[in-house]
Design an enzyme around this catalytic site. Sequence first.
Site, PDB file in Angstrom:
ATOM      1  N   ARG A   1       8.130 103.828  59.344  1.00  0.00           N
ATOM      2  CA  ARG A   1       8.027 103.457  57.921  1.00  0.00           C
ATOM      3  C   ARG A   1       9.246 103.948  57.150  1.00  0.00           C
ATOM      4  O   ARG A   1       9.604 105.116  57.229  1.00  0.00           O
ATOM      5  CB  ARG A   1       6.721 104.009  57.364  1.00  0.00           C
TER       6      ARG A   1
ATOM      7  N   SER B   1       6.848  99.554  44.420  1.00  0.00           N
ATOM      8  CA  SER B   1       6.135 100.501  45.273  1.00  0.00           C
ATOM      9  C   SER B   1       5.671 101.681  44.440  1.00  0.00           C
ATOM     10  O   SER B   1       6.482 102.428  43.886  1.00  0.00           O
ATOM     11  CB  SER B   1       7.049 100.988  46.406  1.00  0.00           C
TER      12      SER B   1
ATOM     13  N   LYS C   1      -8.506 107.050  48.009  1.00  0.00           N
ATOM     14  CA  LYS C   1      -7.501 107.734  48.832  1.00  0.00           C
ATOM     15  C   LYS C   1      -6.252 108.046  48.011  1.00  0.00           C
ATOM     16  O   LYS C   1      -5.744 109.169  48.042  1.00  0.00           O
ATOM     17  CB  LYS C   1      -7.154 106.848  50.035  1.00  0.00           C
TER      18      LYS C   1
ATOM     19  N   ARG D   1      -2.981 112.328  45.305  1.00  0.00           N
ATOM     20  CA  ARG D   1      -2.268 112.771  44.094  1.00  0.00           C
ATOM     21  C   ARG D   1      -2.900 114.017  43.504  1.00  0.00           C
ATOM     22  O   ARG D   1      -2.205 114.927  43.030  1.00  0.00           O
ATOM     23  CB  ARG D   1      -2.258 111.635  43.056  1.00  0.00           C
TER      24      ARG D   1
ATOM     25  N   GLN E   1       4.365 104.255  45.621  1.00  0.00           N
ATOM     26  CA  GLN E   1       4.732 105.487  46.334  1.00  0.00           C
ATOM     27  C   GLN E   1       6.116 105.956  45.916  1.00  0.00           C
ATOM     28  O   GLN E   1       6.324 107.140  45.640  1.00  0.00           O
ATOM     29  CB  GLN E   1       4.680 105.252  47.845  1.00  0.00           C
TER      30      GLN E   1
ATOM     31  N   ASP F   1      -3.066  96.237  49.594  1.00  0.00           N
ATOM     32  CA  ASP F   1      -3.812  96.678  50.780  1.00  0.00           C
ATOM     33  C   ASP F   1      -4.948  95.722  51.145  1.00  0.00           C
ATOM     34  O   ASP F   1      -5.551  95.852  52.212  1.00  0.00           O
ATOM     35  CB  ASP F   1      -4.357  98.089  50.565  1.00  0.00           C
TER      36      ASP F   1
ATOM     37  N   ARG G   1      -6.865  99.516  58.160  1.00  0.00           N
ATOM     38  CA  ARG G   1      -7.326  98.343  57.402  1.00  0.00           C
ATOM     39  C   ARG G   1      -7.479  97.115  58.309  1.00  0.00           C
ATOM     40  O   ARG G   1      -8.319  96.257  58.066  1.00  0.00           O
ATOM     41  CB  ARG G   1      -6.397  98.057  56.228  1.00  0.00           C
TER      42      ARG G   1
ATOM     43  N   LYS H   1       3.850  98.308  56.548  1.00  0.00           N
ATOM     44  CA  LYS H   1       2.661  99.137  56.302  1.00  0.00           C
ATOM     45  C   LYS H   1       2.302  99.875  57.600  1.00  0.00           C
ATOM     46  O   LYS H   1       3.125  99.961  58.500  1.00  0.00           O
ATOM     47  CB  LYS H   1       1.509  98.267  55.782  1.00  0.00           C
TER      48      LYS H   1
ATOM     49  N   GLY I   1       1.343 107.446  54.839  1.00  0.00           N
ATOM     50  CA  GLY I   1       2.569 106.974  54.192  1.00  0.00           C
ATOM     51  C   GLY I   1       2.683 107.515  52.770  1.00  0.00           C
ATOM     52  O   GLY I   1       3.778 107.822  52.288  1.00  0.00           O
TER      53      GLY I   1
HETATM   54  C1  S3P Z   1      -0.195 103.592  47.725  1.00  0.00           C
HETATM   55  C2  S3P Z   1       0.638 102.566  47.383  1.00  0.00           C
HETATM   56  C3  S3P Z   1       0.827 101.362  48.209  1.00  0.00           C
HETATM   57  C4  S3P Z   1      -0.325 101.158  49.195  1.00  0.00           C
HETATM   58  C5  S3P Z   1      -0.702 102.433  49.901  1.00  0.00           C
HETATM   59  C6  S3P Z   1      -1.080 103.525  48.905  1.00  0.00           C
HETATM   60  C7  S3P Z   1      -0.235 104.784  46.872  1.00  0.00           C
HETATM   61  O1  S3P Z   1       2.030 101.500  48.926  1.00  0.00           O
HETATM   62  O2  S3P Z   1       0.010 100.176  50.135  1.00  0.00           O
HETATM   63  O3  S3P Z   1      -1.807 102.205  50.761  1.00  0.00           O
HETATM   64  O4  S3P Z   1      -1.178 105.586  46.981  1.00  0.00           O
HETATM   65  O5  S3P Z   1       0.686 104.936  46.067  1.00  0.00           O
HETATM   66  P1  S3P Z   1       3.431 101.075  48.227  1.00  0.00           P
HETATM   67  O6  S3P Z   1       3.410 101.673  46.891  1.00  0.00           O
HETATM   68  O7  S3P Z   1       4.550 101.630  49.025  1.00  0.00           O
HETATM   69  O8  S3P Z   1       3.402  99.584  48.236  1.00  0.00           O
END
Ligand code: S3P
Length: 431
Positions: free
Chosen positions: A122, A166, A21, A26, A168, A318, A391, A345, A93
């Site tokens: 979030r 993080s 995913k 990306r 993200q 996760d 999840r 989350k 997210g």
């Molecule tokens: C993810 C990073 C994680 C993860 C999310 C996917 C990503 O979140 O929990 O399911 O694809 O970068 P965080 O980076 O905010 O912890």
Amino acid sequence: MNTRFEPARGLSGALRAPADKSISHRAALLGAMASEPLRIEGYLHAADTDSTLAAVQALGALVEVNGDAVVVRGTGLREAREPDGPIDVGNAGTLLRLLPGWLAAQEGRSFTLDGDESIRRRPVDRIAIPLSQMGAELRAREGRFAPLEVHGARLRAISYELDVASAQVKSCILLAALAADGATTVGEPARSRDHTERLLLRAGVAIHRNGRHVTVVNADELLLEPLQIPGDPSSAAFLIAAGVLVPHSRLLIRDVGVNWTRTGFLRILRRMQGIVLGDLEDESGELVAEEPVSDLDVAHGALEGTVVEAEEVPLAIDELPLVALLGCFAEGETVVHGAQELRVKESDRIAGVVEGLGGLGADIEATHDGFVVRGTGGLRGGSIDAHGDHRMAMMGAVAGLASREGVEVIGMDAAAVSYPGFLEDLAELCS
Ligand code: S3P
């Protein structure tokens, strides 16, 4: 949709894990930012990653879907179109946090991102702060929640230290940095998944890592060769946990991504004496989208409790609900520290695992930054509410297969967010 999972007699067989995913999101975003069409083989078709395809289309990219292959014809780094209305990120997210990095660089154009009820809880201040420092203007509800408005601008390069590890937030800043003037550096308190860095390197961007810091130099354009998406270790983790917990199980899961920044769960499981064979983190073979992959051979066995420390948390973030589930079956205590991020989350996963597994007979307690589980030789069963979280729904299903009396999962349909074929795959392995 409520679904009942009866105790299983053993899982067996071989299958391929669903596509990753994180990497699918990306790939679609970088395709939209690239100058030449990007072909993505084995794209994950799930609710979250479909939201990303719809979002990039709304921004002017052309998307052709042909089964598992997707071709994205991008607009280029600085040419995203202003859409007619808000961009709907659904439950994703990752899309909510990464996309604004690109949008912040669209000079003179404005965008609004919104999503479902869970998305609106979030935090986005964690991306709004660095993007504002780079020169964009962002406005969020109560300063921290969606709907989020992004007003694009000419961006400055920055050096930024993240408060939370993080991927993200790190990725958001790296995407914005592509169109900023100069070199941007991001530091993280602990290592998090590095798929964005790997794909940017593949796209010809000057990017380098020095310990917990990554520096990226701005680019004129992204050039990407066709990509194959590897299997998702976070989705595979549910099958792995089922294989380890249900007596008489023996499974083979093919082509799982085993990048070190994603294999924390497998290391924790091995420490608990779980039987998982595979070439974890071995980067010497053929890479798929710059990622190492391996087949994983899983067998049932007795487990021991373990302690998960803060620096390990982002590498297994996760999968931590599954660590709680494994702890119920392990000898002794299983403790997770430093995991307060679980509270923000798709649902509050500390409250969810403690209430959910507690209701199935577990001896489990929440702490301020994680949980403590005392193994009691297994779980009785009962019912568990997924609270709309994919999840948590899949963890409930695995709990049911391994329980003594079976488990009803309330809201099993949430699994479609990341793993739409989950029930079919389980049924195949249980037959
Ligand atoms: C993810 C990073 C994680 C993860 C999310 C996917 C990503 O979140 O929990 O399911 O694809 O970068 P965080 O980076 O905010 O912890």
